[in-house]
Design a protein around this motif. Structure first.
Motif, PDB file in Angstrom:
ATOM      1  N   ASN A   1      -2.996  11.767  11.585  1.00 25.22           N
ATOM      2  CA  ASN A   1      -2.015  11.144  12.481  1.00 25.22           C
ATOM      3  C   ASN A   1      -2.028  11.926  13.794  1.00 25.22           C
ATOM      4  N   GLY A   2      -2.920  11.523  14.723  1.00 23.27           N
ATOM      5  CA  GLY A   2      -3.061  12.296  15.968  1.00 23.27           C
ATOM      6  C   GLY A   2      -3.560  13.693  15.651  1.00 23.27           C
ATOM      7  N   PRO A   3      -2.849  14.740  16.110  1.00 17.31           N
ATOM      8  CA  PRO A   3      -3.300  16.105  15.818  1.00 17.31           C
ATOM      9  C   PRO A   3      -2.828  16.621  14.456  1.00 17.31           C
ATOM     10  N   VAL A   4      -2.108  15.759  13.690  1.00 18.20           N
ATOM     11  CA  VAL A   4      -1.560  16.180  12.396  1.00 18.20           C
ATOM     12  C   VAL A   4      -2.435  15.641  11.265  1.00 18.20           C
ATOM     13  N   VAL A   5      -2.922  16.571  10.436  1.00  9.68           N
ATOM     14  CA  VAL A   5      -3.819  16.225   9.327  1.00  9.68           C
ATOM     15  C   VAL A   5      -3.172  16.700   8.028  1.00  9.68           C
ATOM     16  N   THR A   6      -3.234  15.871   6.965  1.00  4.85           N
ATOM     17  CA  THR A   6      -2.702  16.303   5.663  1.00  4.85           C
ATOM     18  C   THR A   6      -3.823  16.404   4.635  1.00  4.85           C
ATOM     19  N   VAL A   7      -3.635  17.363   3.726  1.00  6.77           N
ATOM     20  CA  VAL A   7      -4.568  17.594   2.619  1.00  6.77           C
ATOM     21  C   VAL A   7      -3.758  17.488   1.337  1.00  6.77           C
ATOM     22  N   LYS A   8      -4.220  16.664   0.377  1.00  2.50           N
ATOM     23  CA  LYS A   8      -3.457  16.462  -0.862  1.00  2.50           C
ATOM     24  C   LYS A   8      -3.807  17.509  -1.908  1.00  2.50           C
ATOM     25  N   ASP A   9      -2.761  17.951  -2.647  1.00 12.03           N
ATOM     26  CA  ASP A   9      -2.923  18.810  -3.834  1.00 12.03           C
ATOM     27  C   ASP A   9      -3.713  20.081  -3.556  1.00 12.03           C
ATOM     28  N   ALA A  10      -3.530  20.648  -2.356  1.00 13.28           N
ATOM     29  CA  ALA A  10      -4.201  21.929  -2.051  1.00 13.28           C
ATOM     30  C   ALA A  10      -3.272  23.063  -2.455  1.00 13.28           C
ATOM     31  N   THR A  11      -3.800  24.055  -3.139  1.00 16.12           N
ATOM     32  CA  THR A  11      -2.958  25.173  -3.598  1.00 16.12           C
ATOM     33  C   THR A  11      -3.398  26.524  -3.023  1.00 16.12           C
ATOM     34  N   ASP A  12      -4.518  26.547  -2.299  1.00 16.12           N
ATOM     35  CA  ASP A  12      -5.047  27.847  -1.872  1.00 16.12           C
ATOM     36  C   ASP A  12      -4.839  28.123  -0.379  1.00 16.12           C
ATOM     37  N   PHE A  13      -3.989  27.338   0.309  1.00 13.88           N
ATOM     38  CA  PHE A  13      -3.666  27.629   1.707  1.00 13.88           C
ATOM     39  C   PHE A  13      -2.339  28.380   1.785  1.00 13.88           C
ATOM     40  N   SER A  14      -2.184  29.185   2.839  1.00 15.94           N
ATOM     41  CA  SER A  14      -0.899  29.868   3.062  1.00 15.94           C
ATOM     42  C   SER A  14      -0.315  29.443   4.406  1.00 15.94           C
ATOM     43  N   MET A  15       0.972  29.631   4.556  1.00 13.88           N
ATOM     44  CA  MET A  15       1.671  29.196   5.768  1.00 13.88           C
ATOM     45  C   MET A  15       1.101  29.916   7.000  1.00 13.88           C
ATOM     46  N   LEU A  16       0.900  29.171   8.089  1.00 19.28           N
ATOM     47  CA  LEU A  16       0.373  29.658   9.370  1.00 19.28           C
ATOM     48  C   LEU A  16      -1.058  30.195   9.266  1.00 19.28           C
ATOM     49  N   GLU A  17      -1.778  29.783   8.199  1.00 17.67           N
ATOM     50  CA  GLU A  17      -3.183  30.182   8.061  1.00 17.67           C
ATOM     51  C   GLU A  17      -4.056  29.362   8.998  1.00 17.67           C
ATOM     52  N   MET A  18      -5.044  30.011   9.585  1.00 15.64           N
ATOM     53  CA  MET A  18      -6.019  29.292  10.419  1.00 15.64           C
ATOM     54  C   MET A  18      -7.033  28.622   9.489  1.00 15.64           C
ATOM     55  N   VAL A  19      -7.343  27.339   9.786  1.00 17.19           N
ATOM     56  CA  VAL A  19      -8.297  26.597   8.955  1.00 17.19           C
ATOM     57  C   VAL A  19      -9.307  25.896   9.858  1.00 17.19           C
ATOM     58  N   TYR A  20     -10.435  25.533   9.250  1.00 19.83           N
ATOM     59  CA  TYR A  20     -11.437  24.717   9.952  1.00 19.83           C
ATOM     60  C   TYR A  20     -11.405  23.322   9.342  1.00 19.83           C
ATOM     61  N   VAL A  21     -11.227  22.307  10.203  1.00 17.86           N
ATOM     62  CA  VAL A  21     -10.995  20.947   9.734  1.00 17.86           C
ATOM     63  C   VAL A  21     -12.222  20.078  10.017  1.00 17.86           C
ATOM     64  N   GLY A  22     -12.696  19.371   8.976  1.00 18.58           N
ATOM     65  CA  GLY A  22     -13.767  18.390   9.151  1.00 18.58           C
ATOM     66  C   GLY A  22     -15.149  19.011   9.249  1.00 18.58           C
ATOM     67  N   ASN A  23     -16.144  18.140   9.363  1.00 14.32           N
ATOM     68  CA  ASN A  23     -17.537  18.584   9.443  1.00 14.32           C
ATOM     69  C   ASN A  23     -17.812  19.364  10.720  1.00 14.32           C
ATOM     70  N   LYS A  24     -17.054  19.047  11.800  1.00 16.70           N
ATOM     71  CA  LYS A  24     -17.253  19.750  13.068  1.00 16.70           C
ATOM     72  C   LYS A  24     -16.509  21.087  13.124  1.00 16.70           C
ATOM     73  N   LYS A  25     -15.730  21.386  12.077  1.00 18.81           N
ATOM     74  CA  LYS A  25     -14.968  22.640  11.977  1.00 18.81           C
ATOM     75  C   LYS A  25     -14.012  22.827  13.175  1.00 18.81           C
ATOM     76  N   LEU A  26     -13.114  21.850  13.331  1.00 20.38           N
ATOM     77  CA  LEU A  26     -12.085  21.947  14.357  1.00 20.38           C
ATOM     78  C   LEU A  26     -11.074  23.018  13.945  1.00 20.38           C
ATOM     79  N   ILE A  27     -10.566  23.753  14.926  1.00 21.53           N
ATOM     80  CA  ILE A  27      -9.606  24.828  14.619  1.00 21.53           C
ATOM     81  C   ILE A  27      -8.228  24.225  14.403  1.00 21.53           C
TER      82      ILE A  27
END
Length: 583
Positions: free
Chosen positions: A10-36
């Motif tokens: 939804n625009g800049p907001v992305v959701t991931v279902k049933d993920a248990t290994d992320f922590s709050m305010l963690e930096m992640v790489y999103v998608g095949n292009k590895k968006l920050i």
């Protein structure tokens, strides 16, 4: 391949279902292009991520990779003279690689990893060093010495030191062993989470002004080193130009300029002006002590939030070295609008005017990172924050201006009518205020003279009296006023036009030392007192005005060069002589 995949976008907001290994305010790489991106919400069934790059072309099912680390800034030599985007990617380097537009997933190192720095080691084998201690230095620019400091979370004994010489930012120049026996390699750079304030030994009382050379600010509404100020104003009132002028002339060691959601052409103007400007204190380019963070209005909206935190983290890093840093945030309203947009996409309950309920706490977290500090290494430094606010329709009752007012102690209200009348600075002397005057009183008495604050008070009293009189003049005209009240209106015109109004393009008026400011006030008030004495002796206001003294005093800001301030002493005998000859 990551097990965590995108469920919805939804625009800049992305959701991931049933993920248990992320922590709050963690930096992640999103998608095949590895968006920050950054994790902003976690529930038992979904993790929400805000992406700091454009999500165009992103699809459900693409992987999301965790890093285990919060979003951090790379801190080391090479920050100054650089131009970054909101997440500390160097725009010049990206332009060289990819052209004028930033490609998504651009993975460019924040600092130049090939540049060699002339490093001088400050420790020897066997030394015990604590967090914040300086273990090496190098000349970052001809004006600023870069001091490499141990991370605040580390301490230990030096077990290996390289000789002085040329090194890149990733070369190991020193090794320490902590009390657990672990060995830590030290390079010229470190990483620090942008949303965590850097620790200090003690917050010191504010007592030294940030001298800007701008009369309306230094005299009427001063800001202190380590202080906070807001510049609210509608479109075209001069917020950006005011910040440009402060960046050029204030006596901070280092300037961090954050263009947060501003128009691209304005940021281009900043980049061009700053690269051409010569620092008056050193005759070197101003860029030698400036870092620019450009997050223009067409860049991804979520990155506006990051740009503010990136800027203040860089400022704190140089403060810890013992420098006085001024950060210009232009504008915090665009940042608040980004918070509102993301809050809406998250379907949070809106507060006033659709802004999220946590807007006040975010603003306070930002402004509270200012201060005059004693650092962990014993040095002192400061971060002064000057934030522009862009209320729609110049409405100062809107939430961003009102909440900012709660957290800053200096308020420079820009006035549309003054701006359109070409009165620069368009700071309204009736609506603006500074709570630092009492804190700075001792400094003014010691360094400028005890007369400075007395003259300032009298100037303000005359301007306040003029405001009242102008209400009467609007109703019944000025002819009915007695001569002593007509004198107040005339002397206030001198204060407004000859003192508060400043010409940024005039070599002597663009920056005015405090001593000249005090002398100019003395001349204006001397004319007022002498004219008032003449009126009490029965002379008319028209005969006093015919002497031409008033026009002469208005022009003294141009007639008296900054290197010949003593010429102002000649005005007193001239005033005495002219008034004595009034018939």
């Amino acid at each position: 391949m990551s097990e965590n995949v995108i469920y919805s976008i939804n625009g800049p907001v992305v959701t991931v279902k049933d993920a248990t290994d992320f922590s709050m305010l963690e930096m992640v790489y999103v998608g095949n292009k590895k968006l920050i991106g950054e994790v902003i919400s976690i529930t038992s069934h979904a993790t929400t991520i805000q992406v700091y790059e454009t999500t165009t072309g992103l699809k459900p099912g693409e992987p999301v990779y965790g890093t285990g680390q919060p979003i951090s800034a790379t801190l080391g030599p090479g920050i100054l003279r650089n131009i970054f985007d909101g997440i500390e990617r160097p725009l010049q380097e990206i332009a060289n690689e990819s052209g004028a537009f930033i490609p998504t997933g651009s993975n460019v190192s924040s600092l130049d990893e090939t540049a060699l720095w002339d490093v001088t080691l400050k420790v020897k084998v066997g030394d015990e060093i604590q967090g914040g201690d300086i273990y090496a230095t190098c000349p970052e620019t001809p004006l600023i010495e870069h001091r490499c400091m141990l991370l605040p979370t580390l301490s230990g004994k030096v077990i290996e030191v390289k000789p002085d010489g040329q090194y890149t930012i990733n070369d190991v120049i020193c090794k320490i062993e902590d009390e657990k026996g672990e060995v830590h390699e030290l390079t010229l750079c470190q990483k620090w989470p942008i949303k965590d304030p850097r620790p200090v030994k003690e917050r010191l009382p504010i007592s030294i002004p940030l001298v800007t050379g701008q009369r309306v600010i230094d005299t009427l509404f001063p800001i202190a080193k380590g202080g906070t100020a807001a510049i609210p104003g509608g479109f075209g009132t001069g917020k950006t130009m005011t910040q440009h002028q402060l960046a050029k002339w204030c006596d901070a060691d280092i300037i961090v300029y954050v263009g947060c959601g501003e128009r691209g052409n304005e940021m281009t103007q900043v980049l061009e002006e700053f690269s051409e400007l010569i620092d008056p204190k050193s005759n070197r380019p101003l860029t030698d002590r400036t870092v620019l963070i450009a997050n223009t209005s067409n860049m991804p909206v979520a990155a506006r939030e990051a740009s503010i935190y990136t800027g203040v983290t860089l400022a704190e890093y140089y403060r810890d070295m013992g420098y006085h840093v001024a950060i210009m945030a232009d504008s915090t309203s665009r940042w608040a609008e980004a918070l509102r947009e993301i809050s809406g996409r998250l379907e949070e309950m809106p507060a006033e005017e659709g802004f999220p309920a946590y807007l006040p706490s975010r603003l306070s977290q930002f402004y509270e990172r200012a201060g005059y500090m004693e650092n962990l290494n014993g040095s002192t430094g400061s971060v002064s924050i000057i934030g522009a606010v862009s209320p729609q329709g110049s409405d100062f009752s809107e939430p961003v201006t009102q909440n900012t007012k709660r957290f800053v102690r200096c308020f420079w209200a820009l006035d549309k009518s003054l701006a359109y009348a070409r009165h620069y600075y368009a700071i309204n002397w009736n609506e603006s205020y500074s709570e630092y005057v009492t804190d700075l009183a001792k400094w003014y008495e010691k360094n400028v003279g005890d007369q400075f604050l007395k003259d300032r008070q009298e100037l303000q009293a005359l301007l306040a009296e003029e405001t009242k009189l102008m209400e009467i003049v609007k109703l019944i005209g000025s002819d009915v006023l007695p001569d002593d009240q007509k004198l107040i209106i005339e002397i206030s015109r001198i204060i407004r036009v000859g003192y508060l109004q400043q010409n940024a393009f005039h070599k002597d008026d663009t920056y005015v030392p405090l001593v000249k400011q005090m002398k100019m006030m003395e001349v204006i008030l001397y004319l007022y007192h002498q004219a008032r004495s003449a009126l009490s002796e029965g002379k008319s206001i028209s005969s006093v005005l015919e002497t031409g003294l008033f026009d002469k005093v208005v022009k003294m800001k141009y007639d008296v060069p900054n290197d010949h301030i003593e010429m102002l002493d000649e005005y007193m005998p001239m005033i005495d002589d002219a008034i004595a000859h009034i018939q």
